[in-house]
Structure formats: C-alpha cells, structure tokens
Write a protein that holds these residues in place. Structure first.
Motif, PDB file in Angstrom:
ATOM      1  N   ASP A 129      -1.870  58.018 -58.676  1.00  0.00           N
ATOM      2  CA  ASP A 129      -0.730  57.537 -57.881  1.00  0.00           C
ATOM      3  C   ASP A 129       0.042  58.699 -57.258  1.00  0.00           C
ATOM      4  OD1 ASP A 129      -1.405  54.967 -58.557  1.00  0.00           O
ATOM      5  OD2 ASP A 129       0.155  54.724 -60.086  1.00  0.00           O
ATOM      6  N   ALA A 130       0.027  59.854 -57.941  1.00  0.00           N
ATOM      7  CA  ALA A 130       0.728  61.026 -57.414  1.00  0.00           C
ATOM      8  C   ALA A 130      -0.084  61.740 -56.335  1.00  0.00           C
ATOM      9  CB  ALA A 130       1.043  61.993 -58.556  1.00  0.00           C
ATOM     10  N   GLY A 131      -1.377  61.398 -56.219  1.00  0.00           N
ATOM     11  CA  GLY A 131      -2.200  62.010 -55.188  1.00  0.00           C
ATOM     12  C   GLY A 131      -3.175  63.064 -55.671  1.00  0.00           C
ATOM     13  N   PHE A 132      -3.319  63.200 -57.015  1.00  0.00           N
ATOM     14  CA  PHE A 132      -4.301  64.136 -57.560  1.00  0.00           C
ATOM     15  C   PHE A 132      -5.639  63.416 -57.748  1.00  0.00           C
ATOM     16  CE2 PHE A 132      -0.241  65.921 -59.107  1.00  0.00           C
ATOM     17  CZ  PHE A 132      -0.350  67.195 -58.578  1.00  0.00           C
ATOM     18  N   THR A 133      -6.730  64.162 -57.654  1.00  0.00           N
ATOM     19  CA  THR A 133      -8.065  63.557 -57.750  1.00  0.00           C
ATOM     20  C   THR A 133      -8.739  63.809 -59.100  1.00  0.00           C
ATOM     21  OG1 THR A 133      -9.068  65.525 -56.755  1.00  0.00           O
ATOM     22  CG2 THR A 133      -8.430  63.717 -55.273  1.00  0.00           C
ATOM     23  N   GLU A 134      -8.222  64.739 -59.895  1.00  0.00           N
ATOM     24  CA  GLU A 134      -8.838  65.041 -61.191  1.00  0.00           C
ATOM     25  C   GLU A 134      -8.601  63.891 -62.182  1.00  0.00           C
ATOM     26  OE1 GLU A 134      -7.586  68.979 -59.364  1.00  0.00           O
ATOM     27  OE2 GLU A 134      -6.726  66.987 -59.605  1.00  0.00           O
TER      28      GLU A 134
END
Length: 203
Positions: free
Chosen positions: A80-85
């Motif tokens: 939701d924060a935009g990180f892909t890990e």
C-alpha cells in the motif's frame, strides 16, 4: 529475519532486521508509516513500521515473534505504501539446544576453541567459542544467525581470528536467566536436554 518491538524506548515502531549491514552507511526511504533501510551497496537490511499498534497487537518486547497472518499484514502495508519487496515468514527457532560434537584449539589463539555443534537432525554449525568450560560432549544453548540477544546484540555469521563462526554458544548471564552465575563460562545443560529443541530465553 529479526522482529524487534520496544514501545518504551523506540516508540510504537516495529523494527524488522533482514540482513547484516556490515557497518556500511545506510539510507532510509519513508513512505507513509513504512520505511525501507538500505546500505550504500543497495542491499535492503531492514524495515520500520511506525504506529504499528494501529494495525496489530504485538505480544512481548525485545525480539518478538509474528504469525504468518501478521507478516502478511506487513506485506500489505508495504504494498500500500508503494514498495515491491515482501517479507517471508521464518519460524525456525533462533535459540536452540546444541551438542558439541568436536572441540579443537584455535590455531591462532591461546583461549579460543573451534567447535562443531549439532543443532538439529544432524545439521551442524561451526562456532568459535572463548569460554573456558567448552568441551566435546556438552549440551549447550546456541544462538543461531538471526538471533537477537536479550541485551539487543544481533548474531550474524562472522570470523574470529580468521576462522568462520556461525552463531554463539551462550552463557546463562548472556541469556539473562534468573540467578545466572557471575563466573565466566557457557551454560551447561543436562543430559535430558533435546538437541534442536527451542530454548526460551529469560526463562
């Protein structure tokens, strides 16, 4: 992977340590209540989740254990924060009963020993130990790589005097056990201790 939570001293923030930073400079990228920590060589070594009690209830302080559902919640926060890990659950106990299979003097030290410790189902770890009472045949408490000691020290693979070491053999004092003796030396467990069984720190 180490989960650490101590709201009294570090505010309402869940710390996730994923890798040893090896003392390198770190950069922090924060998006909302999630921050990614990277070293200068680009490795992700940790995450901070702020205001975590708004999302989940964490039992205990210091190094804590999260359920698969809680790890899934963290991954959702990251997405939701935009990180892909993504974080992967790890249920392997980090403090276990070990058996000293071999114990030999370190070639470059007058007080260190190089041991081979069985930790579970025949799996072994090479650990360099400086305790005066270390010897073949003991059952001991092993802090495996990825463990956080009660004083906050983290255990990672390393070297002592040029010899690789994959963990630490612990004393009662280091484990902060009640009535721990003050004299130097590792904790010697009884013959009924089960190799590979998780050891409850501070119990």
């Amino acid at each position: 992977m180490i989960f650490a939570y101590n709201p009294k001293y570090v505010s309402d923030t869940l710390l996730v340590i994923t890798e040893n930073d090896n003392g390198l400079e770190q950069t922090v990228e924060r998006k909302g209540n999630v921050a990614r920590i990277q070293t200068e060589d680009g490795r992700v070594v940790g995450w901070n989740f702020f205001a975590i009690s708004d999302v989940m209830t964490i039992e205990g302080t210091g190094q804590v254990t999260l359920s698969d559902e809680q790890v899934a919640q963290l991954n959702e926060l990251m997405r939701d924060a935009g990180f892909t890990e993504e974080l992967t659950p790890d249920h392997e106990p980090k403090f276990v009963v070990g058996f000293v299979k071999t114990c030999e003097p370190h070639e470059d030290s007058d007080h260190l020993s190089v041991t081979e410790i069985e930790v579970d189902n025949g799996a072994t770890l090479q650990i360099v130990c400086g305790a005066p009472n270390i010897r073949k045949g003991l059952k001991v408490v092993v802090a495996k790589p990825g463990a956080m000691m009660p004083d906050g020290m983290m255990i990672w693979p390393g070297e002592l005097r040029g010899v690789a070491s994959y963990g630490m053999i612990c004393s009662a004092k280091e484990l902060q056990l009640p009535n721990a003796p003050m004299k130097r030396g590792i904790l010697e467990l009884g013959s009924d201790a089960v190799i590979g069984e998780a050891f409850q720190v501070g119990k």
